[in-house]
Enzyme design. Sequence first.
Site, PDB file in Angstrom:
ATOM      1  N   HIS A 413      -1.589  -2.454  -1.567  1.00 27.72           N
ATOM      2  CA  HIS A 413      -1.230  -1.833  -0.206  1.00 27.72           C
ATOM      3  C   HIS A 413      -0.518  -0.524   1.126  1.00 27.72           C
ATOM      4  O   HIS A 413       0.063   0.349  -0.282  1.00 27.72           O
ATOM      5  CB  HIS A 413      -0.257  -2.604   1.151  1.00 27.72           C
ATOM      6  CG  HIS A 413       0.258  -2.649   2.440  1.00 27.72           C
ATOM      7  ND1 HIS A 413       1.088  -2.248   3.126  1.00 27.72           N
ATOM      8  CD2 HIS A 413      -0.965  -2.760   3.320  1.00 27.72           C
ATOM      9  CE1 HIS A 413       1.053  -2.483   4.391  1.00 27.72           C
ATOM     10  NE2 HIS A 413      -0.181  -2.245   4.361  1.00 27.72           N
ATOM     11  N   HIS A 414      -0.948   0.585   1.017  1.00 29.87           N
ATOM     12  CA  HIS A 414      -1.472   1.528   1.263  1.00 29.87           C
ATOM     13  C   HIS A 414      -1.194   2.238   3.584  1.00 29.87           C
ATOM     14  O   HIS A 414      -2.363   1.923   3.975  1.00 29.87           O
ATOM     15  CB  HIS A 414      -2.248   2.314   1.516  1.00 29.87           C
ATOM     16  CG  HIS A 414      -2.504   2.672   0.419  1.00 29.87           C
ATOM     17  ND1 HIS A 414      -3.964   3.293  -1.069  1.00 29.87           N
ATOM     18  CD2 HIS A 414      -1.690   2.220  -1.304  1.00 29.87           C
ATOM     19  CE1 HIS A 414      -3.681   3.209  -2.229  1.00 29.87           C
ATOM     20  NE2 HIS A 414      -2.378   2.447  -2.660  1.00 29.87           N
ATOM     21  N   GLU A 484      -6.431  -1.000  12.118  1.00 28.14           N
ATOM     22  CA  GLU A 484      -6.297  -0.316  12.381  1.00 28.14           C
ATOM     23  C   GLU A 484      -7.611   0.935  12.803  1.00 28.14           C
ATOM     24  O   GLU A 484      -6.348   2.103  13.156  1.00 28.14           O
ATOM     25  CB  GLU A 484      -4.342   0.411  12.458  1.00 28.14           C
ATOM     26  CG  GLU A 484      -3.579  -0.622  13.341  1.00 28.14           C
ATOM     27  CD  GLU A 484      -3.263  -1.491  12.108  1.00 28.14           C
ATOM     28  OE1 GLU A 484      -2.560  -2.735  11.644  1.00 28.14           O
ATOM     29  OE2 GLU A 484      -3.682  -0.488  10.895  1.00 28.14           O
ATOM     30  N   GLU A 502      -9.982  -4.910   9.785  1.00 29.47           N
ATOM     31  CA  GLU A 502      -9.379  -6.170  10.859  1.00 29.47           C
ATOM     32  C   GLU A 502      -9.851  -5.511  12.593  1.00 29.47           C
ATOM     33  O   GLU A 502     -10.360  -6.130  12.993  1.00 29.47           O
ATOM     34  CB  GLU A 502      -7.396  -5.268  11.014  1.00 29.47           C
ATOM     35  CG  GLU A 502      -6.866  -6.591  12.437  1.00 29.47           C
ATOM     36  CD  GLU A 502      -5.229  -6.001  12.389  1.00 29.47           C
ATOM     37  OE1 GLU A 502      -5.000  -6.256  12.832  1.00 29.47           O
ATOM     38  OE2 GLU A 502      -5.606  -4.375  11.923  1.00 29.47           O
ATOM     39  N   GLU A 508      -1.998 -12.193  13.194  1.00 30.77           N
ATOM     40  CA  GLU A 508      -0.302 -10.841  13.114  1.00 30.77           C
ATOM     41  C   GLU A 508       0.187 -11.559  14.665  1.00 30.77           C
ATOM     42  O   GLU A 508       1.083 -11.531  14.675  1.00 30.77           O
ATOM     43  CB  GLU A 508      -0.236  -9.642  12.503  1.00 30.77           C
ATOM     44  CG  GLU A 508      -0.755  -8.606  13.551  1.00 30.77           C
ATOM     45  CD  GLU A 508      -1.095  -7.551  12.676  1.00 30.77           C
ATOM     46  OE1 GLU A 508      -1.336  -7.845  11.632  1.00 30.77           O
ATOM     47  OE2 GLU A 508      -0.981  -6.335  13.388  1.00 30.77           O
TER      48      GLU A 508
END
Length: 712
Positions: A413-414, A484, A502, A508
């Site tokens: 995850h970045h 994003e 996404e 979420e």
Amino acid sequence: MMRRLALLMFLCTFTVLVKAQVITSPDKNLTLTFKLTEGGVPTYQLSYKKKPVIKQSRLGIQTQDVPSFVDGFTVADTKQTSVDDSWNPVWGEQKTIRNNYNELLVTLRQEEQKGRHIRVRFRLFNDGLGFRYEFPKQQELNYFVIKEENTEFNLAGDHKIFWIPGDYDTNEYAYTTSKISEVPQLIEKATIDVHAQQPIETLAVQTPSMMKSDDGLYINIHEAALVNYPAMNLNLDADNYKMSAHLVPDAVGNKGYMQTDAQTPWRTVVVSDKATDILASNLILNLNEPTAYKDVSWIKPVKYIGVWWEYFVAGKSTWAYGTETNVKLGDDPSKLTPNGRHGATTENVKKHIDFAAENGFDAVLVEGWNVGWEDWFGNWKEEVFDFTTPYPDFDVKELQRYAASKGVKVMMHHETSGSATNYERRLDKAFQFMQDNGYNSVKTGYVGKIIPRGEHHDSQWMVNHYIHVAETAADYKVMVNSHEAVRPTGLHRTYPNWIAQESARGTEFEAMGGLAPEHATILPFTRLMGGPMDYTPGIFQTDLSYYGTGNQRVNTTLVKQLAYYVTMYSPLQMAADLPENYKRFPDAFQFIKDVAVDWDDTYVQEAEPGDYVTIARKAKGKNEWYVGGITDENARTATVAFDYLPKGKNYIATIYADAKDASWNKNPQQYTVRKVLVNSKSVLKQPLAPGGGVAVSIKEGSKQDMKGLRKL
């Protein structure tokens, strides 16, 4: 005499060239007309089965530093060609995609600008239109700055429209359904608070823009192959039902910096009198360039779980390790004060690896593993993460060893916190770290305002950044799932390691105010038109008060969550709930374990935007089929056909259905599982609960397996 004859021949040729140019789609249902109006203004119009789709609309581009490309044109040349071929994607909804269109290429010349010329290329498919502007290299045109596009979409009526507000930085708005004329009075309410937003000051909506006319046409406006150019929003003249391009600006207000040879993205109009044709369209993919990657063997669809949902439900865990709120890169993380709720611990990740291995999942996403989360958001901070330094309780080498021993990958995850400059400086080291430690996929994030400061998530600079990340990742054989980021435009054909995005309001938000039951029936017609979405489905514990606080809920039935694995297409699918919740519903969990993530073929069976979607798909290389059907807040009956099955043979269908008393807000976890025999002549009429769905797996079986099963 010869001079007169030459002049006469020239005038005849000129007359032919300036008259309207008309092409039709291969099936003759669509007609495109191009012509210059008074003053040399280029225009186009589009009709479907003689019904107007786009009335006469202007074309052109305004520039800052050179004369604009908006008028004063003559037609220098036209050329028509036809293409009918096919290609095989690395992964996708179909094994083979047909590419069939008729093309009109118009060369426009501006005599007053020393004969400067541009081209407009139109491609007319059976399901719609793509067109773009092209700027050949020439002595009179080298560099120019775009002020705005004059591209118009002059609609034929006050259509129903499924829309989110125009914005430079976020596409995470809830959808509103209204007439075009009603958008002005609804825009303020629709522009809800979202982090790092920049709503457009004038009336505008985002693409993909989905509409339905009163005379039964479904119309979708978007773009394809967004490269080295800002994303397009749509200005809206709600009184005259006219849309026009609104490009995202940069920090100084310019829209795009161009150097010839150059071209814009394709502007796309997908149209049909059947909603199912919109979802089945490959027009946007076909307008993207084939991949140049020589080796794609390392790019594989992925089904994964993760240390993720626990961060959203009742504060169960935190991304941050320490209690401090003022931390700098380079500070010794071992001196942080542990908060006692850090999620990305070696012990917790091992539990997830065990669960993944036991249930056939490919990978485990881990968020919050690296230093920087104590004050990562809201400070417009540039040096926020380094992407290589773990917290003290996350043992990189031990988890690499442990995951490998179980046949599972750990997914990197970045999160960048919007600091793209920081990420680019550290990109090669970050991917080398991944390669050294056995990671082959990464989820990137861009939460917050962008750095370079003043840039926007959807500006030309950031569009190029996302592509740069995908290209660099490919050098290290890494697959990318961006969050994003700018909404997709089919670039996964060109960069097949950019495996998902996404770029919309996903699961979420079910823990942050909830999603309307109709939301997932709109997304396939809007956000998913450009490419697959990492929607993160599979939430079984839909009443979140279960965790001890609040009354928030996921606004679906449990079975609708199963159906998402078919209706919300992605080659990257997450079982997003906590492992312990899946253990409570093992029979329902079986569908998630079984369902494929790569497909030979797709059959859109029924659909209506905002109401319902039913889709069937054949698993890649297997005689297995999966069906998903979803509805909005209204109960209805889904019609599931099986005519795609090989004729003359029975198969075992496992049907996961809402119980009779189920609904999204009452008894959401009530469901039934039954097995029946089906063949190519079978038809299932399945009641769906309010906010519910149906999921079906279809497999071959032995005589013993089929013994005692009834035919549908």
